[in-house]
Design a protein around this motif. Structure first.
Motif, PDB file in Angstrom:
ATOM      1  N   CYS A  19       0.838  -1.200   0.000  1.00 46.72           N
ATOM      2  CA  CYS A  19       0.000   0.000   0.000  1.00 46.72           C
ATOM      3  C   CYS A  19       0.874   1.252   0.000  1.00 46.72           C
ATOM      4  O   CYS A  19       1.886   1.308   0.686  1.00 46.72           O
ATOM      5  CB  CYS A  19      -0.905  -0.005   1.240  1.00 46.72           C
ATOM      6  SG  CYS A  19      -1.977   1.436   1.333  1.00 46.72           S
TER       7      CYS A  19
ATOM      8  N   GLU B 192       0.261   4.125   1.280  1.00 44.80           N
ATOM      9  CA  GLU B 192       0.030   5.008   2.437  1.00 44.80           C
ATOM     10  C   GLU B 192       0.996   4.672   3.579  1.00 44.80           C
ATOM     11  O   GLU B 192       1.647   3.628   3.563  1.00 44.80           O
ATOM     12  CB  GLU B 192      -1.429   4.883   2.891  1.00 44.80           C
ATOM     13  CG  GLU B 192      -2.424   5.241   1.811  1.00 44.80           C
ATOM     14  CD  GLU B 192      -2.197   6.647   1.257  1.00 44.80           C
ATOM     15  OE1 GLU B 192      -2.426   7.617   1.980  1.00 44.80           O
ATOM     16  OE2 GLU B 192      -1.771   6.756   0.094  1.00 44.80           O
TER      17      GLU B 192
ATOM     18  N   CYS C 267       0.317   4.581   7.153  1.00 43.42           N
ATOM     19  CA  CYS C 267      -0.310   4.385   8.470  1.00 43.42           C
ATOM     20  C   CYS C 267       0.711   3.653   9.362  1.00 43.42           C
ATOM     21  O   CYS C 267       1.108   2.524   9.039  1.00 43.42           O
ATOM     22  CB  CYS C 267      -1.606   3.598   8.328  1.00 43.42           C
ATOM     23  SG  CYS C 267      -2.707   4.308   7.056  1.00 43.42           S
TER      24      CYS C 267
ATOM     25  N   PHE D 163       0.955   2.053  11.988  1.00 44.25           N
ATOM     26  CA  PHE D 163       0.707   0.771  12.658  1.00 44.25           C
ATOM     27  C   PHE D 163       0.674  -0.387  11.671  1.00 44.25           C
ATOM     28  O   PHE D 163       0.586  -1.541  12.075  1.00 44.25           O
ATOM     29  CB  PHE D 163      -0.656   0.821  13.377  1.00 44.25           C
ATOM     30  CG  PHE D 163      -1.785   1.216  12.450  1.00 44.25           C
ATOM     31  CD1 PHE D 163      -2.416   0.269  11.664  1.00 44.25           C
ATOM     32  CD2 PHE D 163      -2.179   2.544  12.338  1.00 44.25           C
ATOM     33  CE1 PHE D 163      -3.418   0.625  10.778  1.00 44.25           C
ATOM     34  CE2 PHE D 163      -3.185   2.917  11.453  1.00 44.25           C
ATOM     35  CZ  PHE D 163      -3.803   1.952  10.669  1.00 44.25           C
ATOM     36  N   CYS D 164       0.714  -0.100  10.367  1.00 47.80           N
ATOM     37  CA  CYS D 164       0.267  -1.095   9.382  1.00 47.80           C
ATOM     38  C   CYS D 164       1.421  -1.765   8.646  1.00 47.80           C
ATOM     39  O   CYS D 164       2.232  -1.095   8.002  1.00 47.80           O
ATOM     40  CB  CYS D 164      -0.668  -0.414   8.383  1.00 47.80           C
ATOM     41  SG  CYS D 164      -1.309  -1.577   7.161  1.00 47.80           S
TER      42      CYS D 164
ATOM     43  N   GLN E  72       1.104  -3.483   6.082  1.00 44.61           N
ATOM     44  CA  GLN E  72       0.816  -3.591   4.649  1.00 44.61           C
ATOM     45  C   GLN E  72       1.290  -2.366   3.867  1.00 44.61           C
ATOM     46  O   GLN E  72       1.154  -2.324   2.646  1.00 44.61           O
ATOM     47  CB  GLN E  72      -0.685  -3.765   4.443  1.00 44.61           C
ATOM     48  CG  GLN E  72      -1.204  -5.006   5.122  1.00 44.61           C
ATOM     49  CD  GLN E  72      -2.453  -5.480   4.445  1.00 44.61           C
ATOM     50  OE1 GLN E  72      -2.451  -5.853   3.283  1.00 44.61           O
ATOM     51  NE2 GLN E  72      -3.540  -5.451   5.168  1.00 44.61           N
ATOM     52  N   SER E  73       1.816  -1.375   4.584  1.00 41.61           N
ATOM     53  CA  SER E  73       2.349  -0.221   3.874  1.00 41.61           C
ATOM     54  C   SER E  73       3.590  -0.645   3.092  1.00 41.61           C
ATOM     55  O   SER E  73       4.452  -1.337   3.617  1.00 41.61           O
ATOM     56  CB  SER E  73       2.721   0.877   4.875  1.00 41.61           C
ATOM     57  OG  SER E  73       3.458   1.881   4.203  1.00 41.61           O
TER      58      SER E  73
ATOM     59  N   ALA F 295      -5.537  -3.704   0.491  1.00 43.94           N
ATOM     60  CA  ALA F 295      -4.591  -2.708   1.013  1.00 43.94           C
ATOM     61  C   ALA F 295      -4.272  -1.703  -0.082  1.00 43.94           C
ATOM     62  O   ALA F 295      -3.317  -1.864  -0.837  1.00 43.94           O
ATOM     63  CB  ALA F 295      -3.321  -3.406   1.484  1.00 43.94           C
ATOM     64  N   VAL F 296      -5.103  -0.689  -0.164  1.00 44.58           N
ATOM     65  CA  VAL F 296      -4.925   0.352  -1.188  1.00 44.58           C
ATOM     66  C   VAL F 296      -5.369   1.687  -0.596  1.00 44.58           C
ATOM     67  O   VAL F 296      -6.120   1.713   0.370  1.00 44.58           O
ATOM     68  CB  VAL F 296      -5.793   0.073  -2.448  1.00 44.58           C
ATOM     69  CG1 VAL F 296      -5.252  -1.109  -3.233  1.00 44.58           C
ATOM     70  CG2 VAL F 296      -7.253  -0.167  -2.069  1.00 44.58           C
TER      71      VAL F 296
ATOM     72  N   GLU G  68      -9.685   5.296  12.280  1.00 46.89           N
ATOM     73  CA  GLU G  68      -8.428   4.836  12.900  1.00 46.89           C
ATOM     74  C   GLU G  68      -8.163   5.391  14.297  1.00 46.89           C
ATOM     75  O   GLU G  68      -7.781   4.668  15.195  1.00 46.89           O
ATOM     76  CB  GLU G  68      -7.187   5.120  12.029  1.00 46.89           C
ATOM     77  CG  GLU G  68      -7.246   4.573  10.616  1.00 46.89           C
ATOM     78  CD  GLU G  68      -7.325   3.050  10.512  1.00 46.89           C
ATOM     79  OE1 GLU G  68      -7.616   2.384  11.501  1.00 46.89           O
ATOM     80  OE2 GLU G  68      -7.129   2.545   9.393  1.00 46.89           O
TER      81      GLU G  68
ATOM     82  N   ARG H  29     -10.967  10.537   5.131  1.00 42.13           N
ATOM     83  CA  ARG H  29     -11.610   9.286   5.563  1.00 42.13           C
ATOM     84  C   ARG H  29     -13.080   9.546   5.898  1.00 42.13           C
ATOM     85  O   ARG H  29     -13.960   8.791   5.505  1.00 42.13           O
ATOM     86  CB  ARG H  29     -10.879   8.707   6.781  1.00 42.13           C
ATOM     87  CG  ARG H  29      -9.556   8.103   6.396  1.00 42.13           C
ATOM     88  CD  ARG H  29      -8.848   7.382   7.519  1.00 42.13           C
ATOM     89  NE  ARG H  29      -7.786   6.586   6.925  1.00 42.13           N
ATOM     90  CZ  ARG H  29      -7.854   5.283   6.682  1.00 42.13           C
ATOM     91  NH1 ARG H  29      -8.906   4.594   7.048  1.00 42.13           N
ATOM     92  NH2 ARG H  29      -6.868   4.653   6.088  1.00 42.13           N
TER      93      ARG H  29
HETATM   94  S1  SF4 Z   1      -3.522  -0.840   4.012  1.00 44.50           S
HETATM   95 FE1  SF4 Z   1      -4.875   0.698   4.930  1.00 44.50          FE
HETATM   96  S2  SF4 Z   1      -4.085   0.948   7.034  1.00 44.50           S
HETATM   97 FE2  SF4 Z   1      -2.439  -0.092   5.823  1.00 44.50          FE
HETATM   98  S3  SF4 Z   1      -1.117   1.567   5.059  1.00 44.50           S
HETATM   99 FE3  SF4 Z   1      -2.670   1.165   3.482  1.00 44.50          FE
HETATM  100  S4  SF4 Z   1      -4.340   2.673   3.919  1.00 44.50           S
HETATM  101 FE4  SF4 Z   1      -3.052   2.523   5.754  1.00 44.50          FE
END
Ligand code: SF4
Length: 334
Positions: free
Chosen positions: A70, A72, A74, A76-77, A79-80, A117-118, A172, A190
């Motif tokens: 992803c 973004e 974030c 905590f994530c 998947q970034s 995850a986008v 979030e 958001r």
């Molecule tokens: S998957 Fe969602 S929470 Fe994770 S970085 Fe991307 S937008 Fe943020």
């Protein structure tokens, strides 16, 4: 009379009897209750959810259509694509999604959420999602929800037409804390997607992650901001610090704080489905999870979460059986 007694008494009248959620200053009092008042808070929160939501627990399965990579940030994530986290970018195909929906339905779940995850869906993802929703609706007796980031008005219309009945987009955290968690988009972006979702007649699902370093005041602020959305569902996650993310070294939330937060969210939103999402095993363990389910929570995600392993599905279903909590049945969905 000590202050702690009076806030629970106030909540009993205002929330349990009248169905009116607590405001921010009242929630701050709840979040500051001493540990010895937690059982009374949990009991009150449970009574509130029984009275205003009913007995049933909604079970949901989630599947990731596109994992990792992803754009973004974030914090905590895992998947970034901007951090060194070990989550790889993976796409599922329609057949795999239908199979996952079948397995989810077999567990007694009434809700199947397709997640990607986008930042927001492109045309490829929108087409795939529409195809997947149609295929699942043809073959599986389950409601389909989606969570694919920020949406344009046209995309909201397409998803509603495709039959997505509920859309998840988490705020979030509190508006005032959001810039410390995400810098690549805004809290207001958001909220705008959630406004469009509600306008299109889809159910709004929005929650977030607790224990990221927000103050108790910000935790109360967050609960009130969620309540203002009038959401059908609020998923609550507790920070599970993932390796490689900027929040990797943040401490786990104390279980007592997590229980106070669950109670506070229930007392802020008496009519909303409040769902245990990620991080509960680490923060609360099995015993704390049971306290939560008897303290205001009325929905769970079974099986694995998006990037971390949860408990086996059977353990959760057995726990609800033991607690004598009936599962919501699809034909009872209003
Ligand atoms: S998957 Fe969602 S929470 Fe994770 S970085 Fe991307 S937008 Fe943020």
């Amino acid at each position: 009379m000590p202050n702690t007694t009076s806030i629970l008494d106030t909540a009993r009248h205002q929330v349990l009897e009248d169905g009116i959620g607590l405001d921010q200053s009242q929630l701050i009092e709840i979040l500051n209750l001493p540990d010895e008042d937690i059982p009374a808070l949990m009991e009150l929160a449970h009574q509130v959810r029984l009275k205003w939501c009913g007995e049933e627990i909604e079970v949901e399965g989630i599947i990731s259509l596109k994992t990792g990579g992803c754009p973004e940030d974030c914090h905590f994530c895992s998947q970034s694509g901007l951090f060194e986290s070990p989550v790889r970018s993976v796409w599922l195909d329609i057949e795999q999604l239908v199979e996952a929906a079948k397995q989810t339905a077999k567990s007694g779940a009434t809700e199947f959420c397709i997640v990607a995850a986008v930042k927001g869906p492109d045309d490829k993802l929108m087409n795939q999602l529409e195809e997947a929703v149609a295929a699942i609706q043809r073959e599986v007796d389950i409601e389909v929800a989606a969570s694919v980031g920020s949406l344009t008005p046209e995309q909201v219309t397409r998803l509603a037409r495709a039959g997505v009945h509920r859309y998840n987009h988490n705020l979030e955290t509190a508006r005032s804390f959001f810039p410390e968690v995400v810098t690549t988009h805004t809290w207001e972006e958001r909220r705008e997607t959630l406004r469009l979702v509600a306008e299109a007649g889809m159910e709004v699902c929005s929650g977030g992650i607790l224990g990221m370093g927000e103050t108790l005041e910000q935790r109360a602020e967050f609960a009130v901001q969620l309540a203002e959305l009038n959401p059908t569902e609020v998923p609550i996650n507790f920070l599970d610090p993932r390796p490689g993310t900027p929040f990797a070294d943040r401490p786990l939330m104390e279980s007592e704080d997590a229980l106070r937060a669950i109670g506070a969210f229930r007392l802020a939103m008496p009519h909303t489905m409040i769902r245990f999402a990620g991080g509960r095993e680490l923060t609360l363990g099995a015993e704390g999870s049971e306290q939560g389910l008897l303290g205001g929570i009325n929905a769970i995600i079974v099986g694995n979460y998006l990037t971390t392993l949860g408990r086996p599905m059977e353990d959760d279903l057995e726990m609800m059986d033991r607690l004598q909590l009936p599962l919501k049945v699809l034909n009872k969905v209003i």
